[in-house]
Design an enzyme around this catalytic site. Structure first.
Site, PDB file in Angstrom:
ATOM      1  N   ARG A 122       0.834  -1.203   0.000  1.00 18.48           N
ATOM      2  CA  ARG A 122       0.000   0.000   0.000  1.00 18.48           C
ATOM      3  C   ARG A 122       0.867   1.251   0.000  1.00 18.48           C
ATOM      4  NH1 ARG A 122      -5.509  -1.431   2.216  1.00 18.48           N
ATOM      5  NH2 ARG A 122      -5.495  -3.695   2.225  1.00 18.48           N
ATOM      6  N   ASN A 141     -14.164   8.983   1.733  1.00 14.57           N
ATOM      7  CA  ASN A 141     -15.356   8.617   2.495  1.00 14.57           C
ATOM      8  C   ASN A 141     -16.030   9.830   3.136  1.00 14.57           C
ATOM      9  OD1 ASN A 141     -15.262   5.911   1.895  1.00 14.57           O
ATOM     10  ND2 ASN A 141     -14.163   5.346   3.756  1.00 14.57           N
ATOM     11  N   HIS A 158     -17.023  -6.058   8.889  1.00 12.84           N
ATOM     12  CA  HIS A 158     -15.772  -5.302   8.885  1.00 12.84           C
ATOM     13  C   HIS A 158     -14.746  -5.908   9.839  1.00 12.84           C
ATOM     14  CE1 HIS A 158     -13.134  -1.760   9.684  1.00 12.84           C
ATOM     15  NE2 HIS A 158     -13.353  -1.553   8.402  1.00 12.84           N
ATOM     16  N   GLU A 217     -23.884  -5.388   9.342  1.00  6.08           N
ATOM     17  CA  GLU A 217     -23.802  -4.017   8.847  1.00  6.08           C
ATOM     18  C   GLU A 217     -25.047  -3.692   8.037  1.00  6.08           C
ATOM     19  OE1 GLU A 217     -20.016  -2.940   6.995  1.00  6.08           O
ATOM     20  OE2 GLU A 217     -19.093  -4.736   7.855  1.00  6.08           O
ATOM     21  N   SER A 274     -19.436  -1.738   2.494  1.00  9.32           N
ATOM     22  CA  SER A 274     -18.824  -0.607   1.803  1.00  9.32           C
ATOM     23  C   SER A 274     -18.049  -0.968   0.554  1.00  9.32           C
ATOM     24  CB  SER A 274     -17.890   0.139   2.760  1.00  9.32           C
ATOM     25  OG  SER A 274     -16.807  -0.685   3.155  1.00  9.32           O
ATOM     26  N   ASP A 316     -24.015  -2.104  12.546  1.00  9.84           N
ATOM     27  CA  ASP A 316     -22.996  -1.147  12.129  1.00  9.84           C
ATOM     28  C   ASP A 316     -23.571  -0.320  10.976  1.00  9.84           C
ATOM     29  OD1 ASP A 316     -20.879  -0.091  10.429  1.00  9.84           O
ATOM     30  OD2 ASP A 316     -19.455  -1.309  11.538  1.00  9.84           O
ATOM     31  N   HIS A 339     -21.339   3.279   7.111  1.00  6.85           N
ATOM     32  CA  HIS A 339     -21.381   3.826   5.756  1.00  6.85           C
ATOM     33  C   HIS A 339     -22.769   4.312   5.356  1.00  6.85           C
ATOM     34  CE1 HIS A 339     -17.258   2.875   4.499  1.00  6.85           C
ATOM     35  NE2 HIS A 339     -17.377   1.864   5.341  1.00  6.85           N
ATOM     36  N   THR A 390     -20.089   6.191  12.841  1.00  4.23           N
ATOM     37  CA  THR A 390     -18.847   6.943  12.769  1.00  4.23           C
ATOM     38  C   THR A 390     -19.134   8.419  12.540  1.00  4.23           C
ATOM     39  OG1 THR A 390     -16.695   7.084  11.674  1.00  4.23           O
ATOM     40  CG2 THR A 390     -18.580   6.650  10.268  1.00  4.23           C
ATOM     41  N   LYS A 444     -17.058   9.768   8.294  1.00  4.78           N
ATOM     42  CA  LYS A 444     -17.431   9.596   6.891  1.00  4.78           C
ATOM     43  C   LYS A 444     -18.427  10.692   6.490  1.00  4.78           C
ATOM     44  CE  LYS A 444     -15.945   4.815   6.644  1.00  4.78           C
ATOM     45  NZ  LYS A 444     -15.140   4.842   7.894  1.00  4.78           N
ATOM     46  N   THR A 475      -8.746  -6.348   1.904  1.00  4.11           N
ATOM     47  CA  THR A 475      -9.985  -5.563   1.989  1.00  4.11           C
ATOM     48  C   THR A 475     -11.100  -6.245   1.206  1.00  4.11           C
ATOM     49  OG1 THR A 475      -8.632  -3.568   2.170  1.00  4.11           O
ATOM     50  CG2 THR A 475     -10.958  -3.271   1.645  1.00  4.11           C
TER      51      THR A 475
END
Length: 403
Positions: free
Chosen positions: A21, A53, A141, A184, A188, A213, A216, A244, A247, A362
């Site tokens: 990465r 995001n 996640h 979730e 995402s 969750d 997103h 969160t 985002k 991911t």
């Protein structure tokens, strides 16, 4: 043991697999999102960001920035420590009240990130509820998986969004055992929604708590932006919602919301909350300003959805391999980690477009992709430039177009 050799060899393996990465050195332009400056090799060039995001551009909203400036000038930078010792600010209290109001719950609790909120809450519940079994969606996640592992509770994995499989696994549990269904609302990477109401039906039938969750989805779905559960009219059936501030609300931090007793229990037992310094008050002030704005920003949510639909239409017309997605997430299939990195490098170098490659772990190997996130601030001209750039790169790298 040659430690440095071990580290170097493992990094070389990541590079050979195309999974190493590289972070783009970006400097966003306040008030000019989605444009940013890219620093590389001693040069600075303007780019357009297509993978943030910050879904609504609230990180640039003048009301959010002003609230943070005001708090910074009033109380200073840091919070002063953990919430238990010296780090509870009135801004934290106001933000938790705002979050509880958003989700129509009795209480909420702030964490330093959504990851910490998931890990600490699921870990604590799994450790402390008697005989707890956590039944988790296969695509959950990494933070949820970490919390479940940390809890050492019995776990069962149901196939992604498979309500019948969930029902069967819950039916295998002791009827008297504590049970949590963890899932979730919006996944995402693929952009698909969970059947929230159906999952609630199954959980209620087996006496299980629901842990949702909404990371997103908060800010983006529902009448006031409380998420998919609000959109689907089932907020009152969710025992614990996790979200969160990083985002759609454009700042940083995580939270849970639910009953006053549950929130107080986590506050009193979760080491991930107890032993972590609290968010700076200015962050809490900015997040509260963002939530208050987004709650009544129906036109902003409508514009966001329209932009996602518009981009999907353009990609299909250009025969680019758009993956199915009913949400605001716009994934474009590549299928190879090395090629995926080549695509994103070419977009940056040739066209001034910033997109990060999405590779394993991911997403599963062989499903590498671009993950585009149009915002209300990406206009038609920006979309046209993106699509033309993708067509150019696809042709240059001899990638497959859609049939």
């Amino acid at each position: 043991m040659d430690y440095e050799r071990f580290f170097s060899d493992r990094l070389a393996g990541l590079r050979n697999d195309g999974r190493y990465r590289v972070f783009a050195d970006l400097e966003r332009h306040a008030g000019d999102f989605p444009r940013a400056s890219h620093h590389a090799g001693g040069r600075v060039e303007d780019v357009t960001v297509w993978c943030s995001n910050d879904y609504l551009g609230m990180g640039q909203h003048p009301g959010v920035v002003a609230a943070m400036h005001e708090a910074l000038d009033k109380v200073g930078a840091g919070a002063g420590g953990t919430r238990n010792i010296s780090g509870t600010s009135h801004y934290h209290v106001l933000l938790e009240e705002e979050l509880a109001d958003l989700h129509r719950t009795e209480a909420s609790l702030l964490f330093t990130s959504g990851y910490v909120a998931n890990e600490a809450t699921l870990g604590t519940l799994g450790q402390t509820l008697p005989g707890c079994v956590i039944v988790s969606d296969a695509d959950n996640h990494a933070s949820m998986i970490a919390g479940i592992r940390y809890s050492r509770a019995e776990k069962k994995i149901f196939r992604h969004n498979d309500v019948e499989h969930l029902d069967r696994l819950l039916g295998e549990c002791d009827p008297d055992a504590s049970k949590i269904v963890a899932f979730e609302s919006l996944y995402s990477m693929d952009g698909d929604f969970a059947p929230v109401a159906e999952i609630c039906d199954v959980a209620e039938r087996h006496g299980a708590m629901t842990y949702l969750d909404e990371v997103h989805a908060v800010g983006l779905y529902g009448e006031r932006g409380a998420g998919v559960a609000e959109r689907d009219g089932v907020m009152d059936r969710i025992d614990i919602v996790q979200g969160t501030l990083a985002k759609a609300f454009g700042v940083v931090g995580g939270y849970i919301a639910g009953s006053a007793a549950m929130v107080d229990f986590i506050r009193s037992h979760a080491s991930g909350f107890i032993f972590t310094s609290s968010l700076p008050p200015a962050i809490a002030a900015g997040a509260r300003a963002s939530i208050r704005h987004v709650k009544s920003a129906d036109t902003l949510r409508e514009r966001h959805q329209e932009r996602a639909r518009a981009l999907k239409v353009r990609l299909r017309e250009a025969r680019l391999p758009l993956m199915p997605s009913p949400s605001h997430i716009v994934p474009v299939f590549v299928g190879d980690p090395v090629r995926c990195k080549q695509v994103t490098d070419a977009l940056m170098d040739r066209h001034g477009i910033y997109v990060q490659p999405i590779n394993y772990p991911t997403v599963p190997k062989g499903t590498e992709r671009l993950r585009l996130t149009p915002t209300p601030l990406h206009d038609d001209a920006a979309m046209d430039r993106l699509v033309a750039a993708l067509q150019d790169v696809w042709s240059q790298l001899d990638l497959k177009f859609a049939a």
